[in-house]
Motif scaffolding. Structure first.
Motif, short mmCIF file in Angstrom:
data_model
loop_
_atom_site.label_atom_id
_atom_site.label_comp_id
_atom_site.label_asym_id
_atom_site.label_seq_id
_atom_site.Cartn_x
_atom_site.Cartn_y
_atom_site.Cartn_z
N SER A 1 69.30 26.24 73.37
CA SER A 1 70.66 26.15 72.82
C SER A 1 71.66 26.90 73.70
O SER A 1 72.85 26.94 73.38
CB SER A 1 70.67 26.72 71.40
OG SER A 1 70.14 28.04 71.38
N ASP B 1 68.19 30.80 74.39
CA ASP B 1 69.48 30.96 73.70
C ASP B 1 70.21 32.21 74.17
O ASP B 1 69.72 32.96 75.00
CB ASP B 1 69.28 30.96 72.17
CG ASP B 1 68.25 31.99 71.70
OD1 ASP B 1 68.07 33.02 72.38
OD2 ASP B 1 67.63 31.74 70.66
N HIS C 1 70.77 34.90 72.61
CA HIS C 1 70.15 36.17 72.21
C HIS C 1 69.15 36.65 73.26
O HIS C 1 69.16 37.81 73.65
CB HIS C 1 69.46 36.01 70.84
CG HIS C 1 70.21 35.11 69.92
ND1 HIS C 1 71.46 35.44 69.45
CD2 HIS C 1 69.93 33.87 69.42
CE1 HIS C 1 71.90 34.45 68.70
NE2 HIS C 1 71.00 33.48 68.66
N ARG D 1 65.69 37.07 65.55
CA ARG D 1 66.77 36.18 65.95
C ARG D 1 67.37 35.45 64.74
O ARG D 1 68.48 34.95 64.80
CB ARG D 1 66.27 35.15 66.97
CG ARG D 1 66.31 35.64 68.40
CD ARG D 1 66.00 34.54 69.36
NE ARG D 1 64.61 34.10 69.24
CZ ARG D 1 64.16 32.92 69.65
NH1 ARG D 1 64.99 32.04 70.20
NH2 ARG D 1 62.90 32.61 69.51
N ASN D 2 66.61 35.42 63.65
CA ASN D 2 67.13 34.71 62.47
C ASN D 2 68.33 35.42 61.85
O ASN D 2 69.34 34.77 61.54
CB ASN D 2 66.02 34.52 61.44
CG ASN D 2 64.88 33.67 61.98
OD1 ASN D 2 65.03 33.03 63.03
ND2 ASN D 2 63.75 33.66 61.29
N VAL E 1 71.19 35.45 64.71
CA VAL E 1 72.02 34.25 64.91
C VAL E 1 72.95 34.04 63.72
O VAL E 1 74.10 33.63 63.88
CB VAL E 1 71.15 32.99 65.18
CG1 VAL E 1 70.45 32.48 63.93
CG2 VAL E 1 72.00 31.87 65.78
N TYR F 1 64.56 30.27 57.43
CA TYR F 1 65.07 29.63 58.62
C TYR F 1 64.20 28.46 59.06
O TYR F 1 62.97 28.53 59.03
CB TYR F 1 65.13 30.67 59.77
CG TYR F 1 65.63 30.07 61.08
CD1 TYR F 1 66.99 29.95 61.33
CD2 TYR F 1 64.73 29.62 62.04
CE1 TYR F 1 67.44 29.40 62.52
CE2 TYR F 1 65.19 29.07 63.24
CZ TYR F 1 66.54 28.96 63.47
OH TYR F 1 66.99 28.40 64.64
N LYS G 1 64.33 25.49 62.44
CA LYS G 1 65.03 25.26 63.71
C LYS G 1 66.10 24.20 63.58
O LYS G 1 67.02 24.14 64.40
CB LYS G 1 64.03 24.90 64.81
CG LYS G 1 64.54 25.10 66.25
CD LYS G 1 64.92 26.56 66.54
CE LYS G 1 65.33 26.81 67.97
NZ LYS G 1 64.27 27.39 68.79
N GLN H 1 69.69 25.19 64.15
CA GLN H 1 70.30 25.35 65.46
C GLN H 1 71.32 24.23 65.75
O GLN H 1 72.18 24.36 66.61
CB GLN H 1 69.21 25.37 66.55
CG GLN H 1 69.74 25.56 67.95
CD GLN H 1 68.63 25.85 68.95
OE1 GLN H 1 68.11 26.96 69.00
NE2 GLN H 1 68.23 24.85 69.71
N LYS I 1 75.77 24.71 65.45
CA LYS I 1 76.86 25.28 66.25
C LYS I 1 77.73 24.24 66.95
O LYS I 1 78.96 24.34 66.93
CB LYS I 1 76.29 26.26 67.27
CG LYS I 1 75.88 27.56 66.62
CD LYS I 1 75.00 28.39 67.52
CE LYS I 1 73.89 29.05 66.72
NZ LYS I 1 72.87 28.12 66.22
#
Ligand code: ARG
Length: 459
Positions: free
Chosen positions: A24, A84, A86, A110-111, A114, A318, A320, A323, A326
């Motif tokens: 991403s 990504d 992060h 990361r959950n 993000v 979460y 995927k 994603q 965004k």
């Protein structure tokens, strides 16, 4: 080779197609500033809670500023293999400061990262949109003030209905964009809870202080449920929903400008700065900006539908799928901002053609309702009878090819013998608008009150 962030259990690296569908970074690098702000707050909190040492926290916080300056300078090397924003930021931090970088990801995932970054981004965007809406409202207010008492036709079914004032029409848009503004502020308030510290989904065993990070990032409070915190994209959906409503307003106004600037209407002249020419027809001056604004609703509402469809049916927490949030929001945000700015420029620059508006206001039997009202008031006719009498007079005028004020008194009395010379007063468009003094009505007196109220509010 396997991923340096999560590759411990992997013997092989990802297939190129796997990398392509997974990465991403191509779009989420737009959240670099928010990602670094979130990480800096997190590191400070970890140190304050004794989870990492103050010197590691300082190294992390300083190193993150170095990374940010590289991103801002355009020298940062983004890597698709690092998926990504992060992991790109963390990997570079580790190159810059070494071992302490590996401690930053303690007690977070990361959950929650993000969710925090994206919320911060949407929140910043709402603040920018607020500025765009206010600027447009001020431009409309300027037009309204200049022509508070200019008359123009008001339409229903795009057929002449009753005369209204130019100021009143401009202020109608101010009300619409004011509701958009109120939705923006409302959504900002509701979304202002911090997901950071929800970790992957269940919270963490480390003694973190979520109130501290929430406050450092300008949130009102930490979000109360860790599962919800990482699953929630309501803030993005709400952004797209209110963007869609605002884009509808913009498209309706754009449509009116397209009609009004046509040779058949000539209600307004758009400035050269906001018009384009034709490569074949030398006489053309096209309202392209208005047409493109009219079209923006297509992609903005498309983004809204796209993300709603992505989110529906997703199990907690979460996945995927999320994603995919965004690009929809970024595209809608860019185009909403552009449409607001273009509309503001067009409104500021356009010239209302007062004589054309006034002539149009007087045509199409626009004061027929005033005539019917007069028959009720002066001759005490029931409104239904007055409506019928007026209808006959309109038919007569139409047959003679003239407007209502052009009928002679003999013509009038032939239809109803109670009509007197005084009727001509109410057939004029200026008297017509001046008479409509009910609260919220089109009379210049009322319009000027509304302009003053909004000038007060907008400063
Ligand atoms: N790039 C991801 C996104 O935008 C970040 C979160 C990834 N989390 C994970 N467990 N793979 O949603």
């Amino acid at each position: 080779s396997s991923n340096q962030m999560w590759g411990g259990r992997f013997a092989a690296g990802p297939d190129a197609i796997m990398e392509a569908i997974n990465a991403s970074i191509g779009f989420d690098k737009r959240m670099a500033t928010q990602d670094i702000a979130g990480s800096r707050a997190h590191a400070a909190m970890l140190a304050a809670q004794g989870i990492i040492t103050p010197s590691d926290a300082d190294a992390i916080r300083e190193g993150l500023l170095t990374v940010l300056s590289e991103i801002e300078a355009g020298t940062f090397q983004f890597s698709t293999a690092l998926e990504d924003i992060h992991m790109n930021v963390e990997a570079r931090l580790s190159e810059v400061i070494g071992e302490p970088a590996g401690r930053l990801h303690t007690a977070r995932s990361r959950n929650d990262q993000v969710a925090t970054d994206f919320k911060l981004w949407v929140r910043d965007q709402l603040d920018a949109v607020e500025g765009g809406l206010l600027a447009l409202m001020r431009a409309l207010l300027g037009q309204a003030e200049a022509g508070a008492d200019w008359v123009m036709p008001g339409f229903t079914h795009l057929q002449t209905a009753q005369p209204v004032t130019w100021g009143h029409h401009m202020m109608a848009y101010v009300e619409m964009f004011a509701r958009d503004l109120s939705r923006v502020r409302d959504a900002r308030k509701r979304m202002n809870e911090c997901p950071l510290g929800a970790a992957a989904l269940a919270g963490t065993g480390f003694p973190i202080d979520r109130h501290m990070t929430a406050e450092a990032l300008g949130f009102d409070r930490p979000s109360a449920n860790s599962l919800d915190a990482v699953s929630d994209r309501d803030f993005a959906l709400e952004f797209l929903g209110l963007a869609s409503i605002s884009a509808i307003h913009l498209s309706r106004m754009a449509e009116e400008l397209v009609i009004w600037s046509s040779a058949q209407f000539r209600f307004v002249t758009l400035s050269d700065r906001f018009s384009t020419g034709s490569s074949i027809m030398p006489q053309k001056k096209n309202p392209d900006a208005a047409e493109l604004i009219r079209a923006k609703i297509g992609r903005i509402m498309g983004a809204n539908v796209a993300l709603m469809t992505v989110m529906k049916g997703l199990p907690l927490a979460y996945s995927k799928d999320m994603q995919e949030d965004k690009e929809q929001v970024f595209d809608a945000a860019d185009n909403w901002m552009l449409a607001l700015a273009a509309m503001e420029g067009m409104v500021r620059d356009m010239t209302a053609n007062r004589p054309v508006l006034e002539a149009a206001a007087a045509s199409g039997f626009s004061t027929a309702t005033d005539l019917a009202d007069w028959l009720v008031r002066e001759l005490n006719l029931p409104f239904r009878t007055a409506h019928h009498v007026t209808g006959s007079l309109v038919a007569l005028a139409e047959k003679k090819g003239c407007d209502l004020p052009d009928l002679s008194l003999d013509d009038m009395t032939a239809v109803h013998d109670g009509i007197t010379e005084a009727v001509y007063d109410v057939l004029g468009v200026h008297n017509s608008v001046a008479s409509r003094q009910s609260y919220g009505g089109t009379s210049p007196v009322r319009v000027r009150e509304q302009i003053a109220r909004w000038k007060d509010i907008l400063g």
